[in-house]
Design a protein around this motif. Sequence first.
Motif, mmCIF file in Angstrom:
data_model
loop_
_atom_site.group_PDB
_atom_site.id
_atom_site.type_symbol
_atom_site.label_atom_id
_atom_site.label_comp_id
_atom_site.label_asym_id
_atom_site.label_seq_id
_atom_site.Cartn_x
_atom_site.Cartn_y
_atom_site.Cartn_z
ATOM 1 N N LEU A 179 0.793 -1.239 -0.032
ATOM 2 C CA LEU A 179 -0.002 0.078 0.119
ATOM 3 C C LEU A 179 0.908 1.392 -0.083
ATOM 4 O O LEU A 179 1.922 1.264 0.707
ATOM 5 C CB LEU A 179 -1.170 0.090 1.262
ATOM 6 C CG LEU A 179 -1.849 1.390 1.555
ATOM 7 C CD1 LEU A 179 -2.941 1.349 0.307
ATOM 8 C CD2 LEU A 179 -2.389 1.346 2.878
ATOM 9 N N LEU A 180 0.438 2.080 -0.919
ATOM 10 C CA LEU A 180 1.086 3.606 -0.832
ATOM 11 C C LEU A 180 -0.082 4.489 -0.273
ATOM 12 O O LEU A 180 -0.895 4.503 -1.028
ATOM 13 C CB LEU A 180 1.774 3.944 -2.017
ATOM 14 C CG LEU A 180 2.373 5.194 -2.099
ATOM 15 C CD1 LEU A 180 4.014 5.112 -2.466
ATOM 16 C CD2 LEU A 180 2.113 6.296 -2.928
ATOM 17 N N VAL A 181 0.428 5.366 0.473
ATOM 18 C CA VAL A 181 -0.601 6.485 0.829
ATOM 19 C C VAL A 181 0.301 7.915 0.522
ATOM 20 O O VAL A 181 1.234 7.998 1.155
ATOM 21 C CB VAL A 181 -0.825 6.588 2.433
ATOM 22 C CG1 VAL A 181 -1.815 7.638 2.891
ATOM 23 C CG2 VAL A 181 -1.381 4.975 2.873
ATOM 24 N N TRP A 182 -0.392 8.562 -0.246
ATOM 25 C CA TRP A 182 0.151 9.771 -0.916
ATOM 26 C C TRP A 182 -0.520 11.029 -0.028
ATOM 27 O O TRP A 182 -1.684 11.201 -0.450
ATOM 28 C CB TRP A 182 -0.133 9.731 -2.459
ATOM 29 C CG TRP A 182 0.263 11.014 -2.934
ATOM 30 C CD1 TRP A 182 1.228 12.141 -2.689
ATOM 31 C CD2 TRP A 182 -0.030 11.358 -4.488
ATOM 32 N NE1 TRP A 182 1.423 12.829 -3.610
ATOM 33 C CE2 TRP A 182 0.732 12.639 -4.559
ATOM 34 C CE3 TRP A 182 -0.730 10.910 -5.239
ATOM 35 C CZ2 TRP A 182 0.553 13.220 -5.921
ATOM 36 C CZ3 TRP A 182 -1.067 11.558 -6.549
ATOM 37 C CH2 TRP A 182 -0.375 12.726 -6.717
ATOM 38 N N LEU A 183 0.160 11.592 0.712
ATOM 39 C CA LEU A 183 -0.246 13.066 1.192
ATOM 40 C C LEU A 183 0.021 13.935 0.251
ATOM 41 O O LEU A 183 1.214 14.641 0.048
ATOM 42 C CB LEU A 183 0.547 13.318 2.555
ATOM 43 C CG LEU A 183 0.077 13.084 3.765
ATOM 44 C CD1 LEU A 183 0.977 13.189 4.880
ATOM 45 C CD2 LEU A 183 -1.150 13.450 4.028
ATOM 46 N N ASP A 184 -1.144 14.162 -0.356
ATOM 47 C CA ASP A 184 -1.031 15.416 -1.788
ATOM 48 C C ASP A 184 -1.240 16.655 -1.274
ATOM 49 O O ASP A 184 -2.442 17.015 -1.638
ATOM 50 C CB ASP A 184 -1.589 14.833 -2.832
ATOM 51 C CG ASP A 184 -1.356 15.564 -4.081
ATOM 52 O OD1 ASP A 184 -0.444 16.322 -4.176
ATOM 53 O OD2 ASP A 184 -2.330 15.578 -4.981
ATOM 54 N N LEU A 185 -0.669 17.325 -0.365
ATOM 55 C CA LEU A 185 -1.123 18.642 0.177
ATOM 56 C C LEU A 185 -0.830 19.873 -0.648
ATOM 57 O O LEU A 185 0.338 19.797 -1.274
ATOM 58 C CB LEU A 185 -0.515 18.761 1.621
ATOM 59 C CG LEU A 185 -1.356 18.371 2.771
ATOM 60 C CD1 LEU A 185 -1.685 16.739 2.761
ATOM 61 C CD2 LEU A 185 -0.570 18.581 4.133
ATOM 62 N N PRO A 186 -1.528 20.938 -0.814
ATOM 63 C CA PRO A 186 -1.339 22.014 -1.495
ATOM 64 C C PRO A 186 0.057 22.521 -1.114
ATOM 65 O O PRO A 186 0.461 22.846 0.279
ATOM 66 C CB PRO A 186 -2.433 23.165 -1.164
ATOM 67 C CG PRO A 186 -3.517 22.166 -0.586
ATOM 68 C CD PRO A 186 -2.925 20.881 0.017
ATOM 69 N N ARG A 187 0.805 23.193 -1.856
ATOM 70 C CA ARG A 187 2.097 23.901 -1.487
ATOM 71 C C ARG A 187 2.209 24.801 -0.386
ATOM 72 O O ARG A 187 3.010 24.890 0.648
ATOM 73 C CB ARG A 187 2.779 24.560 -2.417
ATOM 74 C CG ARG A 187 4.151 24.987 -2.354
ATOM 75 C CD ARG A 187 4.702 25.720 -3.499
ATOM 76 N NE ARG A 187 4.593 25.217 -4.947
ATOM 77 C CZ ARG A 187 5.533 24.819 -5.646
ATOM 78 N NH1 ARG A 187 6.929 24.994 -5.320
ATOM 79 N NH2 ARG A 187 5.506 24.322 -6.768
ATOM 80 N N THR A 188 1.004 25.611 -0.119
ATOM 81 C CA THR A 188 0.760 26.696 0.692
ATOM 82 C C THR A 188 0.738 25.917 2.100
ATOM 83 O O THR A 188 1.419 26.270 3.045
ATOM 84 C CB THR A 188 -0.540 27.564 0.682
ATOM 85 O OG1 THR A 188 -1.518 26.833 0.348
ATOM 86 C CG2 THR A 188 -0.462 28.333 -0.494
ATOM 87 N N SER A 189 -0.089 24.679 2.285
ATOM 88 C CA SER A 189 -0.265 24.063 3.303
ATOM 89 C C SER A 189 1.080 23.581 3.827
ATOM 90 O O SER A 189 1.467 23.493 5.092
ATOM 91 C CB SER A 189 -1.122 22.816 3.345
ATOM 92 O OG SER A 189 -2.382 23.461 3.163
ATOM 93 N N VAL A 190 1.682 22.992 2.906
ATOM 94 C CA VAL A 190 3.202 22.156 3.144
ATOM 95 C C VAL A 190 4.211 23.459 3.561
ATOM 96 O O VAL A 190 4.781 23.189 4.574
ATOM 97 C CB VAL A 190 3.741 21.719 1.960
ATOM 98 C CG1 VAL A 190 5.215 21.242 2.147
ATOM 99 C CG2 VAL A 190 2.756 20.280 1.611
#
Length: 195
Positions: free
Chosen positions: A92-103
């Motif tokens: 399983l791969l879980v991808w945290l694809d957060l917006p650049r501003t949040s990161v």
Amino acid sequence: MPLLGAVDPLPVRPRRVLIAGTSGSGKTTLAARVAALLEIQHVEIDGLFHGPSWTKRPSFEDDVHRFSAGPCWVTEWQYRTVRTHLADRADLLVWLDLPRTSVMRQIVRRTVVRRLRRQQLWNGNIEPPLWTMFTDREHIVRWAWNTHSRAAARVEELLVRRPDLPVVRLHSHAAADRWLRGPLQRARGSRPGHR
């Protein structure tokens, strides 16, 4: 296999989980939460990589191969020299694809707090002085900004190479919370390998 979201059921109970995302997205925090819920080992890959004075530990690749040969683990999907190997072992791969501003908000806050508290990280390392954000091209804050889009490209390549691998894409920490409480909690109740 199509990308799964925060509410989509998992096909199996995961045993070898990778957490993907850009630097500062919260991979390590999520990895620890997944490991706790599944009651399996979390291996913080930064701890294996960073030796004293931020040097790469000579045994890094061997250490990664050693733990990933085991039946159950959770770790962060990073470091070019082991990324393919870990992807080949994962179920399983879980991808945290957060917006650049949040990161960026998260990584700046984290970096400042760690530096002001002189928090010891892996093998005695501490964050460098804050002014190095402006002078060091590889400073973690600049790295997170400059490499934000790379996670998406890596996941796309992985989906082509491993179309059988379930990938969960989460766009926020709230989505991660929903996924942990929902699909992962339900998958935890199933027997390993049971569909």
